[in-house]
Structure formats: C-alpha cells, structure tokens
Design a protein around this motif. Structure first.
Motif, PDB file in Angstrom:
ATOM      1  N   UNK A 128       0.790  -1.221   0.000  1.00  0.00           N
ATOM      2  CA  UNK A 128       0.000   0.000   0.000  1.00  0.00           C
ATOM      3  C   UNK A 128       0.820   1.268   0.000  1.00  0.00           C
ATOM      4  N   UNK A 129       2.152   1.153   0.076  1.00  0.00           N
ATOM      5  CA  UNK A 129       3.015   2.332   0.145  1.00  0.00           C
ATOM      6  C   UNK A 129       3.895   2.487  -1.099  1.00  0.00           C
ATOM      7  N   UNK A 130       4.649   1.433  -1.428  1.00  0.00           N
ATOM      8  CA  UNK A 130       5.614   1.556  -2.523  1.00  0.00           C
ATOM      9  C   UNK A 130       4.894   1.558  -3.868  1.00  0.00           C
ATOM     10  N   UNK A 131       5.133   2.605  -4.633  1.00  0.00           N
ATOM     11  CA  UNK A 131       4.527   2.764  -5.952  1.00  0.00           C
ATOM     12  C   UNK A 131       5.094   1.729  -6.912  1.00  0.00           C
ATOM     13  N   UNK A 132       4.288   1.307  -7.865  1.00  0.00           N
ATOM     14  CA  UNK A 132       4.698   0.317  -8.867  1.00  0.00           C
ATOM     15  C   UNK A 132       5.945   0.756  -9.634  1.00  0.00           C
ATOM     16  N   UNK A 133       6.016   2.019 -10.026  1.00  0.00           N
ATOM     17  CA  UNK A 133       7.166   2.501 -10.793  1.00  0.00           C
ATOM     18  C   UNK A 133       8.446   2.427  -9.950  1.00  0.00           C
ATOM     19  N   UNK A 134       8.321   2.740  -8.671  1.00  0.00           N
ATOM     20  CA  UNK A 134       9.465   2.653  -7.767  1.00  0.00           C
ATOM     21  C   UNK A 134       9.902   1.192  -7.624  1.00  0.00           C
ATOM     22  N   UNK A 135       8.943   0.307  -7.446  1.00  0.00           N
ATOM     23  CA  UNK A 135       9.223  -1.123  -7.317  1.00  0.00           C
ATOM     24  C   UNK A 135       9.969  -1.636  -8.553  1.00  0.00           C
ATOM     25  N   UNK A 136       9.487  -1.288  -9.733  1.00  0.00           N
ATOM     26  CA  UNK A 136      10.114  -1.750 -10.982  1.00  0.00           C
ATOM     27  C   UNK A 136      11.517  -1.166 -11.137  1.00  0.00           C
ATOM     28  N   UNK A 137      11.690   0.109 -10.793  1.00  0.00           N
ATOM     29  CA  UNK A 137      13.015   0.732 -10.887  1.00  0.00           C
ATOM     30  C   UNK A 137      14.009   0.014  -9.970  1.00  0.00           C
ATOM     31  N   UNK A 138      13.590  -0.297  -8.755  1.00  0.00           N
ATOM     32  CA  UNK A 138      14.467  -1.011  -7.826  1.00  0.00           C
ATOM     33  C   UNK A 138      14.733  -2.438  -8.308  1.00  0.00           C
ATOM     34  N   UNK A 139      13.719  -3.080  -8.849  1.00  0.00           N
ATOM     35  CA  UNK A 139      13.869  -4.435  -9.371  1.00  0.00           C
ATOM     36  C   UNK A 139      14.877  -4.469 -10.522  1.00  0.00           C
ATOM     37  N   UNK A 140      14.755  -3.504 -11.428  1.00  0.00           N
ATOM     38  CA  UNK A 140      15.667  -3.438 -12.574  1.00  0.00           C
ATOM     39  C   UNK A 140      17.093  -3.079 -12.154  1.00  0.00           C
ATOM     40  N   UNK A 141      17.253  -2.449 -11.004  1.00  0.00           N
ATOM     41  CA  UNK A 141      18.565  -2.027 -10.545  1.00  0.00           C
ATOM     42  C   UNK A 141      19.272  -3.018  -9.640  1.00  0.00           C
ATOM     43  N   UNK A 142      18.710  -4.210  -9.494  1.00  0.00           N
ATOM     44  CA  UNK A 142      19.345  -5.190  -8.617  1.00  0.00           C
ATOM     45  C   UNK A 142      20.725  -5.578  -9.143  1.00  0.00           C
ATOM     46  N   UNK A 143      21.701  -5.661  -8.258  1.00  0.00           N
ATOM     47  CA  UNK A 143      23.068  -5.973  -8.691  1.00  0.00           C
ATOM     48  C   UNK A 143      23.274  -7.467  -8.968  1.00  0.00           C
ATOM     49  N   UNK A 144      24.409  -7.757  -9.595  1.00  0.00           N
ATOM     50  CA  UNK A 144      24.749  -9.111  -9.999  1.00  0.00           C
ATOM     51  C   UNK A 144      24.893 -10.084  -8.839  1.00  0.00           C
ATOM     52  N   UNK A 145      25.135  -9.595  -7.625  1.00  0.00           N
ATOM     53  CA  UNK A 145      25.355 -10.512  -6.507  1.00  0.00           C
ATOM     54  C   UNK A 145      24.063 -11.035  -5.886  1.00  0.00           C
ATOM     55  N   UNK A 146      22.902 -10.694  -6.467  1.00  0.00           N
ATOM     56  CA  UNK A 146      21.649 -11.252  -5.961  1.00  0.00           C
ATOM     57  C   UNK A 146      21.332 -12.534  -6.725  1.00  0.00           C
ATOM     58  N   UNK A 147      20.728 -13.469  -6.039  1.00  0.00           N
ATOM     59  CA  UNK A 147      20.353 -14.729  -6.679  1.00  0.00           C
ATOM     60  C   UNK A 147      19.340 -14.481  -7.797  1.00  0.00           C
ATOM     61  N   UNK A 148      18.447 -13.531  -7.612  1.00  0.00           N
ATOM     62  CA  UNK A 148      17.458 -13.224  -8.649  1.00  0.00           C
ATOM     63  C   UNK A 148      18.154 -12.804  -9.945  1.00  0.00           C
ATOM     64  N   UNK A 149      19.126 -11.925  -9.844  1.00  0.00           N
ATOM     65  CA  UNK A 149      19.866 -11.472 -11.028  1.00  0.00           C
ATOM     66  C   UNK A 149      20.528 -12.673 -11.706  1.00  0.00           C
ATOM     67  N   UNK A 150      21.149 -13.533 -10.927  1.00  0.00           N
ATOM     68  CA  UNK A 150      21.854 -14.686 -11.469  1.00  0.00           C
ATOM     69  C   UNK A 150      20.894 -15.672 -12.135  1.00  0.00           C
TER      70      UNK A 150
END
Length: 186
Positions: A128-150
C-alpha cells in the motif's frame, strides 16, 4: 519515471481524469487476476478495477482497464512512445513478445530476498506504500550478486561460439533447473 515529477496517482482517459492506486502489491494483484483461468472476463475487469481503486462507468470499463494495463502499468519510456488515433485518443501499444526471465509469483521469494539483501526493504511492510514505478526501478537495478539477477541471467543464457562443452552442459542443466513453469493458459 522521471525524478522531477511525482509518481502518478491519476491518469487521463478520453478527457476524463481518474484516480488510481498503483501500489506495487495492487498491481501484482491485477496481474494475478489476469492469469486466473477460472474467472470470466467481466469478473476479471471488475476485480482489476477494484484492486486499482478505479471508479468508472460500466460503459468504459473495458477501454479503461486496457488503457491502464498497456499505458499506465506498463508505461511507455517517454511521451513519444504513446501513439494516438486520428481523434487524438491514446492507442493501445502492441505487446513485444520476449523470452520471459521473471515471474512475479514463481520468483516471489527471490524478489523478496533481493530487496532485503540490496536495499534492506521488507516488501511486506511496503504494501500500500511503494509505488509500482518505484518497485520496478528497484527491481531493474538489482546488482549481480543477488540470486534473482543470477537466475534471470541463466534463463536468458544462449550458447556462444567458443564456450566449452563442459560450460554449455553446465549452463543447460542450470537453465533446466531454473526454468519457469508454464501456466495452463500459456
């Protein structure tokens, strides 16, 4: 998303202004509703409008939800990407079909842990707080050391000339291990 503009909580369609709740959990609810095979189209539309808190007349429901799905949630990169018909109404953009490397439902634990690891954000506290655009921007900016990125890198891997047989075998095995499960409607 522009840094010098507030994140939207309204949109204009057919010269009318509508309020919309674009909290990331609401948008994920909409995506889940879209994929629910047991619901008929009218029920899906009503539930999606309700999830996004959009109030509109029955005669505009279909047009508005289509517009929201293709032009608000999946927003164009910039204003020039929006196409208009001869009357000046925004047209629905064609969907580019790309190999899917992420599924919000199947990868939910990877997304959650990547946000905790990288940003220290507990997504459940952001409902109910984090906007969708903010969520997507953070998701796209995840670094290589995360399992999701890998995992996403593995899913999009294609053999290259010069890769050893052992490396190709290993990557094919990983690709099989991490492949997304198809839903019935897919």
């Amino acid at each position: 998303m522009k840094l010098n503009e507030r994140l939207p909580n309204t949109f204009v369609f057919d010269n009318d202004k509508y309020s919309i709740n674009l909290a990331f959990d609401r948008v994920l609810d909409v995506q889940e509703i879209q994929q629910e095979p047991l619901l008929n189209v009218d029920t899906k539309i009503d539930l999606m409008l309700e999830a996004l808190e959009i109030e509109c007349s029955d005669s505009k429901k279909i047009e508005i939800i289509e517009y929201v799905l293709y032009n608000v949630i999946n927003q164009p990169e910039n204003e020039q990407d929006i196409e208009y018909d001869l009357l000046g109404n925004p047209m629905i953009r064609p969907i580019e079909i790309k190999e899917k490397t992420l599924d919000f439902e199947q990868d939910s634990s990877l997304i959650y842990s990547a946000f905790r690891q990288t940003y220290g954000i507990n997504l459940y506290e952001e409902f109910g707080k984090m906007h969708w655009y903010e969520f997507i921007a953070l998701l796209e900016g995840l670094p290589e050391d995360t399992l999701l990125y890998q995992v996403r890198s593995i899913r999009q891997w294609e053999p290259q000339k010069g890769d050893s047989k052992e490396y190709k075998r290993k990557m094919r095995k990983l690709k099989e291990q991490y492949k997304l499960k198809l839903r019935k409607e897919e």
